[in-house]
Design a protein around this motif. Structure first.
Motif, mmCIF file in Angstrom:
data_model
loop_
_atom_site.group_PDB
_atom_site.id
_atom_site.type_symbol
_atom_site.label_atom_id
_atom_site.label_comp_id
_atom_site.label_asym_id
_atom_site.label_seq_id
_atom_site.Cartn_x
_atom_site.Cartn_y
_atom_site.Cartn_z
ATOM 1 N N THR A 289 0.822 -1.203 0.000
ATOM 2 C CA THR A 289 0.000 0.000 0.000
ATOM 3 C C THR A 289 0.858 1.256 0.000
ATOM 4 O OG1 THR A 289 -1.767 -1.138 1.217
ATOM 5 C CG2 THR A 289 -1.779 1.264 1.272
ATOM 6 N N LEU B 184 1.062 4.108 -3.079
ATOM 7 C CA LEU B 184 0.747 5.516 -2.852
ATOM 8 C C LEU B 184 1.925 6.412 -3.207
ATOM 9 C CD1 LEU B 184 -1.234 5.227 0.506
ATOM 10 C CD2 LEU B 184 -2.148 5.788 -1.755
ATOM 11 N N ASP C 21 2.158 6.867 -6.790
ATOM 12 C CA ASP C 21 1.118 7.782 -7.277
ATOM 13 C C ASP C 21 1.370 9.216 -6.827
ATOM 14 O OD1 ASP C 21 -0.178 5.714 -8.510
ATOM 15 O OD2 ASP C 21 -1.615 5.369 -6.892
ATOM 16 N N ALA D 101 1.512 10.411 -3.869
ATOM 17 C CA ALA D 101 0.735 10.830 -2.705
ATOM 18 C C ALA D 101 1.684 11.390 -1.645
ATOM 19 C CB ALA D 101 -0.027 9.644 -2.135
ATOM 20 N N ILE E 36 0.149 10.776 3.891
ATOM 21 C CA ILE E 36 -0.977 9.939 3.478
ATOM 22 C C ILE E 36 -0.530 8.492 3.337
ATOM 23 C CG2 ILE E 36 -2.600 9.459 1.613
ATOM 24 C CD1 ILE E 36 -3.399 11.810 3.312
ATOM 25 N N ALA E 37 0.651 8.282 2.780
ATOM 26 C CA ALA E 37 1.171 6.922 2.627
ATOM 27 C C ALA E 37 1.346 6.246 3.983
ATOM 28 C CB ALA E 37 2.495 6.952 1.873
ATOM 29 N N THR F 198 -2.205 5.647 5.646
ATOM 30 C CA THR F 198 -2.936 4.537 5.038
ATOM 31 C C THR F 198 -2.308 3.205 5.397
ATOM 32 O OG1 THR F 198 -3.513 5.984 3.183
ATOM 33 C CG2 THR F 198 -3.847 3.628 2.873
ATOM 34 N N TRP G 86 -5.926 7.993 -3.380
ATOM 35 C CA TRP G 86 -4.842 7.441 -2.560
ATOM 36 C C TRP G 86 -5.255 6.173 -1.802
ATOM 37 C CZ3 TRP G 86 -4.420 13.015 -0.498
ATOM 38 C CH2 TRP G 86 -3.819 13.831 -1.452
ATOM 39 N N ASN G 87 -6.199 5.432 -2.361
ATOM 40 C CA ASN G 87 -6.628 4.169 -1.745
ATOM 41 C C ASN G 87 -7.255 4.338 -0.357
ATOM 42 O OD1 ASN G 87 -5.951 2.464 -3.859
ATOM 43 N ND2 ASN G 87 -3.877 2.144 -3.127
ATOM 44 N N LEU G 88 -7.727 5.554 -0.056
ATOM 45 C CA LEU G 88 -8.340 5.787 1.248
ATOM 46 C C LEU G 88 -9.693 5.084 1.379
ATOM 47 C CD1 LEU G 88 -7.456 9.534 1.890
ATOM 48 C CD2 LEU G 88 -6.392 7.501 2.849
#
Length: 240
Positions: free
Chosen positions: A60, A64, A67, A69, A73-74, A77, A209-211
């Motif tokens: 994950t 991120l 991407d 991010a 955030i990384a 997450t 961001w896969n949140l």
């Protein structure tokens, strides 16, 4: 329980986790390859896998960062993905909470999904196990998983793009979690939580961001807890 029995428990755990090597090998190899593709060198890849030792969180975080991010955030997450470890720990306290602080710290570091699933299943099926045997069994499970995780992460990172894409090593990730969660679904709240999480991850796949993973996890926990509360209230009302 004698030391011999504890030793037998260790080797029982070692053997019980042996089938998971068929998943850990391609899974860890894939992480090594992906980490190098993401720009990490060999030392950085191995440092991450040794310090974190949590495949889902590692994948994950890498996704991120690729991407673009924010690092915050990384990290947030990846932490959210790993919050399941806190629930694992709570479930294991009645069985191994008696161990010394240093031993518990080592157990916490070594904890992975496979070890938790196998240990909890065995503890529930064998309530006669002594406290020392339970600790030995736990370490037996982990002493097979961890070396393979380290070794094949190194292989993936070292060999890198030499591994043909046709091998499709990414099959290991969904198979691993299906194999782990399937046997643990034993009640209506479990099924409800699994269903809500599956539906939610599809509904919220658009969240940046896969949140959406965090949203799905929260909704699944709430739905499972509320279902269990409802069933208890109905049972209490029926008994009255």
């Amino acid at each position: 329980m004698t030391d011999l029995t504890a030793r037998k428990a260790f080797w029982r755990g070692y053997l019980d986790c042996a089938p998971f090597t068929l998943i850990v090998i391609p899974y860890s190899t894939l992480f090594g390859v992906v980490a190098r593709d993401a720009g990490l060198d060999l030392f950085q890849t191995m440092t991450m896998t040794v310090l974190v030792i949590a495949g889902a969180a590692q994948f994950t975080a890498l996704a991120l960062l690729q991407d673009n991010a924010p690092v915050f955030i990384a990290l947030l997450t990846a932490l959210a993905v790993n919050l399941r470890m806190a629930m694992y720990s709570a479930a294991l306290v009645p069985h191994v909470g008696h161990a010394r602080l240093g031993v518990r710290a080592l157990m916490a570091y070594l904890m992975v999904d496979q070890a938790f699933a196998v240990c909890v299943k065995t503890y529930e099926e064998r309530p006669d196990m002594s406290p020392s045997a339970k600790v030995a069994y736990y370490f037996g499970c982990m002493m097979l998983i961890c070396p393979f995780w380290y070794a094949f992460t190194f292989v993936g990172a070292y060999v890198g793009k030499a591994i043909p894409a046709e091998l499709s090593l990414d099959f290991a990730l969904p198979i691993c979690f299906i194999a782990l969660t399937g046997p643990l679904l034993r009640s209506v709240p479990h099924y409800v939580a699994a269903l809500v999480s599956g539906v939610s991850i599809l509904v919220f796949h658009w969240v940046p961001w896969n949140l959406g993973i965090m949203v799905a996890a929260i909704l699944a926990m709430i739905s499972g807890a509320q279902t269990e509360l409802y069933l208890r209230r109905r049972a209490a009302k029926g008994a009255a």
